[in-house]
Each structure stands twice: as structure tokens, then as C-alpha cells.
Design an enzyme around this catalytic site. Sequence first.
Site, PDB file in Angstrom:
ATOM      1  N   HIS A 480      -6.465  -4.630   7.565  1.00  0.00           N
ATOM      2  CA  HIS A 480      -5.118  -4.352   7.066  1.00  0.00           C
ATOM      3  C   HIS A 480      -5.136  -4.208   5.539  1.00  0.00           C
ATOM      4  O   HIS A 480      -4.652  -3.207   4.991  1.00  0.00           O
ATOM      5  CB  HIS A 480      -4.174  -5.490   7.476  1.00  0.00           C
ATOM      6  CG  HIS A 480      -2.776  -5.342   6.957  1.00  0.00           C
ATOM      7  ND1 HIS A 480      -1.752  -4.852   7.726  1.00  0.00           N
ATOM      8  CD2 HIS A 480      -2.227  -5.606   5.732  1.00  0.00           C
ATOM      9  CE1 HIS A 480      -0.635  -4.822   7.012  1.00  0.00           C
ATOM     10  NE2 HIS A 480      -0.900  -5.281   5.801  1.00  0.00           N
ATOM     11  N   GLU A 481      -5.698  -5.203   4.867  1.00  0.00           N
ATOM     12  CA  GLU A 481      -5.706  -5.150   3.401  1.00  0.00           C
ATOM     13  C   GLU A 481      -6.598  -4.022   2.897  1.00  0.00           C
ATOM     14  O   GLU A 481      -6.317  -3.412   1.860  1.00  0.00           O
ATOM     15  CB  GLU A 481      -6.146  -6.502   2.814  1.00  0.00           C
ATOM     16  CG  GLU A 481      -5.228  -7.660   3.149  1.00  0.00           C
ATOM     17  CD  GLU A 481      -3.764  -7.401   2.789  1.00  0.00           C
ATOM     18  OE1 GLU A 481      -3.498  -6.594   1.867  1.00  0.00           O
ATOM     19  OE2 GLU A 481      -2.883  -7.990   3.445  1.00  0.00           O
ATOM     20  N   HIS A 484      -4.567  -0.898   2.806  1.00  0.00           N
ATOM     21  CA  HIS A 484      -3.838  -0.816   1.534  1.00  0.00           C
ATOM     22  C   HIS A 484      -4.798  -0.370   0.425  1.00  0.00           C
ATOM     23  O   HIS A 484      -4.446   0.448  -0.434  1.00  0.00           O
ATOM     24  CB  HIS A 484      -3.271  -2.187   1.150  1.00  0.00           C
ATOM     25  CG  HIS A 484      -2.015  -2.575   1.860  1.00  0.00           C
ATOM     26  ND1 HIS A 484      -0.899  -1.764   1.932  1.00  0.00           N
ATOM     27  CD2 HIS A 484      -1.677  -3.729   2.505  1.00  0.00           C
ATOM     28  CE1 HIS A 484       0.064  -2.400   2.592  1.00  0.00           C
ATOM     29  NE2 HIS A 484      -0.378  -3.583   2.952  1.00  0.00           N
ATOM     30  N   HIS A 487      -5.359   3.222   0.366  1.00  0.00           N
ATOM     31  CA  HIS A 487      -4.181   3.902  -0.174  1.00  0.00           C
ATOM     32  C   HIS A 487      -4.292   4.003  -1.699  1.00  0.00           C
ATOM     33  O   HIS A 487      -3.896   5.013  -2.302  1.00  0.00           O
ATOM     34  CB  HIS A 487      -2.930   3.119   0.230  1.00  0.00           C
ATOM     35  CG  HIS A 487      -1.676   3.929   0.240  1.00  0.00           C
ATOM     36  ND1 HIS A 487      -0.442   3.372   0.516  1.00  0.00           N
ATOM     37  CD2 HIS A 487      -1.431   5.241   0.000  1.00  0.00           C
ATOM     38  CE1 HIS A 487       0.494   4.311   0.454  1.00  0.00           C
ATOM     39  NE2 HIS A 487      -0.081   5.449   0.140  1.00  0.00           N
TER      40      HIS A 487
END
Length: 696
Positions: A480-481, A484, A487
Site C-alpha cells: 500500500h505505502e 503511494h 505515485h
Amino acid sequence: MSGIQQVPVVAQAQANPLLRAWQTPFETPPFAEIAPEHFLPAFEQAFADHAAEIAAIEHDPATPDFANTITALERSGKLLSKVSAVFYDLVSAHSNPALLEIDKEVSLRMARHWNPIMMNAVLFGRIAMLHDNRASLRLSSEQLRLLERSYTRFHRAGAGLDEAAKKRMAEINERLAQLGTTFSHHLLGDEQDWFMELGEGDRDGLPESFVAAAEAAAEDRGMQGKAIVTLSRSSVEPFLKCSARRDLREKVYKAFIARGDNGNANDNNAIIVEILKLREESAKLLGFPTFAAYRLEDSMAKTPQAVRGLLERVWKPARARALADRDALQAQVAEEGGNFSLAPWDWRYYAEKLRQRRANFDDAAIKPYLALDNMIEAAFDCATRLFGITFSERKDISVWHPDVRVWEVKDREGRHKALFYGDYFARPSKRSGAWMTSLRDQQKLDGSIAPLVVNVCNFSKGAEGQPSLLSPDDARTLFHEFGHGLHGMLSDVTYPSLSGTSVFTDFVELPSQLYEHWQEQPQVLQQFARHYQTGEPLPEDLLQRFMAARKFNQGFATVEFVSSALIDLEFHTQPTSAVADVRAFERQELERIGMPAEISLRHRPQQFGHIFSGDHYAAGYYSYMWSEVMDADAFGAFEEAGDIFDPAVAKRLHDYIYASGGSRDPENAYVAFRGREPEPDALLRRRGLMETSEAA
């Protein structure tokens, strides 16, 4: 600023590493040279520089145009961005009393610095004139998006208010900055103060990997040879899942949910009440009936009604599933001869037993195959296969703690793309949770600036010489991190304000939650889930049992989240006169929605840092679920292509989602990637709640 001596600027710059040009690889922060006493003088210089840059734009005699107003604003504040990024990284990931004391002063000074900028009538007048004439300015799509976002930011900050309202808004912003900082310091204080030592007789049911992590946590606190449970989620949740000692589970659970609510010096109840009053007042100054209405106007959701509609649609089937699971867990308690009603500190323990029975699977069986290094490698490999980027570890980059690792990221042609910092282990100096941040954002305004992207987690460290072993939830958090992080790393925009994760809150979780899907794919696990001692791959039968068990306990997980999101929404839609007593308000709202007594909020208000340590997720905690509608639907594009690494789908994902930052409207970006709007039922299907929904 208090405590600052006047030193000539040149002398300051020579003595202060934050004020020098960084002669380091990739101009990275020289953390080894930076001390707490460097920050206040650096902030003072940064505030002065930025104020002078803003004044130059404000007083420019030339007719306002995009270059002398919007581009000039984008170029301003470079030193402030540089100093702030380093400071807030340390405050969150490796704080000390000196830094926390400075944080109190900086948060107030930051509000006092930004208020006159964001409410500057002349500056707003220049932006508004450009905005009014935008159709005739012949701007690129990215420039047009930046102009629209700049206008919206200033308008929503109160730049169009009269002088009395601006003065009050500035006072509110200053006070909110202080309160948010105090809230997070209180939470950290309660987390640092509490631990429970595990004697030899206190370890029933605990796997070796947990005991090793508990010993490492004790060592971190200077308690060699002992083992402790801390209030880090990565310590609490596995303890509640595995410990056979009901009395100790109760003790740990009650300490965990009481953070910020102990009636001590770290109590957050009064802070919450004041924050909510000030937010409501600020929203009304700007013409909105509630803070939620203000906040959600500038989001994909647009209105509190739209958010409530999504949450209630998910709540009904999730609650039905959770109640059915509760009855099954209570039956299991009775079957084992337990003469007690299931309590919140029992749920995870008996759910794990039930999962073992129904799916023949428990986390302890798979953890030896989920070594941290292997999961990092898996995250990197998926990014390589999807986007063509590669990772190589660098040992020559200064870091803020010896545990931090750094990788250089290169593109398909072997050109430098980014640096990625990974700070994975829990420690007393780090706030709880997991997050992505950056030490520098990507931009191309004045040459190509490569980003410095950071992932921070709170995994339990392995014992001396042993790897850190992750639970499936931990492994999902890592992906999940890292989503990010991608991104930020893959961002390909010109202007800093549109870089990377500078998107709506209810869109920012799409790249992160979407990336979680690859972690649980059989072909990824078959390659990277290897036993930390033998190197053997994950056995096929264990893999199949893991896949079958994934949707187990989704009623609990969904209820835990949605209830927190609903409480957040109610805090920011109901009149603050209804929230004079935070505990009473919490009880009343949980009763209203029919919260099962055996499940607690994922974040009780007094520890809900997402919405009270700052306002980034205030009236916005729903964003994870709003994004999940998109991420569940988005992964379907790869499934429909028959290849989870399909090059054509991956290119669209790169171009429209990961690389475009805030340069596109998020709805348009999603449709450009998927070819249509998201299908809401994908979320219920992913969580295994579709059948319950239809039955309900």
C-alpha cells in the site's frame, strides 16, 4: 522568533547545513550533519525568503499573466519546502524532546506565515483576473489545471473575505495548527509511556516470531533480555490474535483504545471539542453550513450526502456479516467451555481460531514465508514488470536512522528517476502507523528535478540475526505505502503544486490500494514468498488456503473502518453544540448505527490522528473506501486482459494515474485509464460482501 540570535546570513549559511547547497549524492539532505538547533534559524530564513518572493509577485507593476503570477508562485518558497520536508520527516519518524518542542513553535509560525499569503487580496486579484480570462490565455491542459487549482486554493482559504473575516480566519488557522500539533504529541506521549512486560508465564499462544519481535522492542527501550508488548498496532494486533491469556488481552486492548483518553496530561478530549468548533466557524465564514460541506466541495465525492450514501451502502451488508460471525465466535467460546460473553479483546483471538477451522489457515503458518526483504523485492519486481523501473540499493546516502535504507530508481533507459527511502521498523521515536512522504517532489519547471520519496512503517524487528517476518496485513501495508511511493516516483509533471500525490484525498488512495492487489496474486507469492530458513517456496496447499482465507473476517474489518468513517462524517456535519462531550457523542453515534458491542472503532476519536493531528483527512476518512471502489474496479482491467502485468493496461495506468499527478481531473483520469466510470459493486465483491448485500 523566540530564542533566535541575529547572526549574519552568510555566517548562518556556512554553519547551518539546512542553509547550504547540499554537496551530496543527488543533493540529498545531509542528515548526519543536521541537529535540532539548526531548524529555527533555517525556518526564519525560509520564511523571510518566501515573504520577499511573494511581495515581488504582489507588487509586480506588469499586467498579470500566467508567467509573472502563477509560475512565479510555483517558483517561490523553495527553501521553505526544503527545510519543512526534512523537519516533518524527523518529527514523525525519529523525534526527540527538542524536536517536539520546536514543532510547537514551528506549527504556529507556519500558520502565521501562510495566512497573509493565502488571504492576500492583491495576489488573489491577480489570480482571479487570470481565472476569469482563462479561455483566452492559450494555456496547456496542465497550465489550465494549475490555474484552476490555484484559484480554488486561494478562494477556499478566504482570500475573498472582508478584512474582519480574514482576521478571524487567521486566528482560527493559528489555533488549529497549535491544536493539531498538540493532539499528535499527546498521542505519541501515551504510546511511548506504556508497555507491558511478558514474563515466561505470559507467553501462552504467542508464536516465536512475536516473542522475538517483543524482545527486539524491549531492546529498543534499553531493556535487554526482556520482552514487551507496546502500543504500536504491529505489536497490539498480533498479540490480541495469538495470546491465550484473556486477562492480558484485555489489558493490552484497553490500553490501546485509551490512548489520548486517559484523563492525564496527554488527554485529547478538550482538544477535539475546540478543533471541531473552530472548523465549523471557519466553514461558516466561507459560506458553508458545515465543515464537511466545505471540505467535500473540493473532492470527488462533492457532498456529505454522497459520502454517507456510499458508507451506508457498505455498512448494511458488513454489519450483517459481522453479526453472523459474532454468533459463530460466541458458539466457539461456549464449545471450549468459556463461561463469558465475547468481548472486543476476544474477537481477533477467536476469529483466528475459526479461520483455522474453516480455512485451515492461520497467519503464523505463512509468516515464515513473508520475510520483509522478500516482500520489498516483490514490490520492486512488480513495479519493474509494470512500469520498467529498476531499483539498486545505495549505501552512500545519509539517513536519519541506521535502520533506514535507500534505493536508486532508474527508468527503462537506465536514467536516474528517483531515490526511494524505506524506514520499516517500529521504535519509540516514531509515531505509529504507516505513511508515504517526500523529501523533494518531482517537477520540470526549471530543469528536471527527481523526487526523494519516503515510506515509513512500524513493523516488528526480528531478533538479532533474524529477519523481520510480516503478517499478511503487514505485507499488504508494505505494498500500500509503496503504491503511494510509486505515485511520487513516477510523477511526470511540470509544476510542483501538481506533483505526485497532490490530488484529491478521495483519489490519492487509488494508486496505493490498487497496488495491494499484486501482493496477493499467486504468481507473485509463488516467486517471493520463501521460507526465511530453508528458502523453500510457499507450498501450494498453504497458498490455496491463504487465498481462500483472504475474505474471512471481512465483516469485522469493514465494520471497524466504516464506523470510523461515519463518526468522522458526523463530527463534521452535526452542530458542534452536540459534541460537548466526545465520549457521549461517540457512544450515541455507535448506538445509532447499531455498532456491534464486540467491535471497536478502528480509530477512537481521541487517537484519530488522520482527522485531528491536522485536517488532511478531516471529513475525509471515507476516502479509503471511495478509492477502493475505483481500485477494485481498476484491477479488473488487468484481469480482463488475462495478464496482471499486461503492457497496454500498465501503460494506461502509468500515463493516466501514476504519472499525471494532479494535472488531470481525477474522474477524467480514471475514465481515460479504464474506458468507463468505476463499477461500485466491485468493492462488495472484493470484500466478499456481495452475497450478504443481496440477502440484506
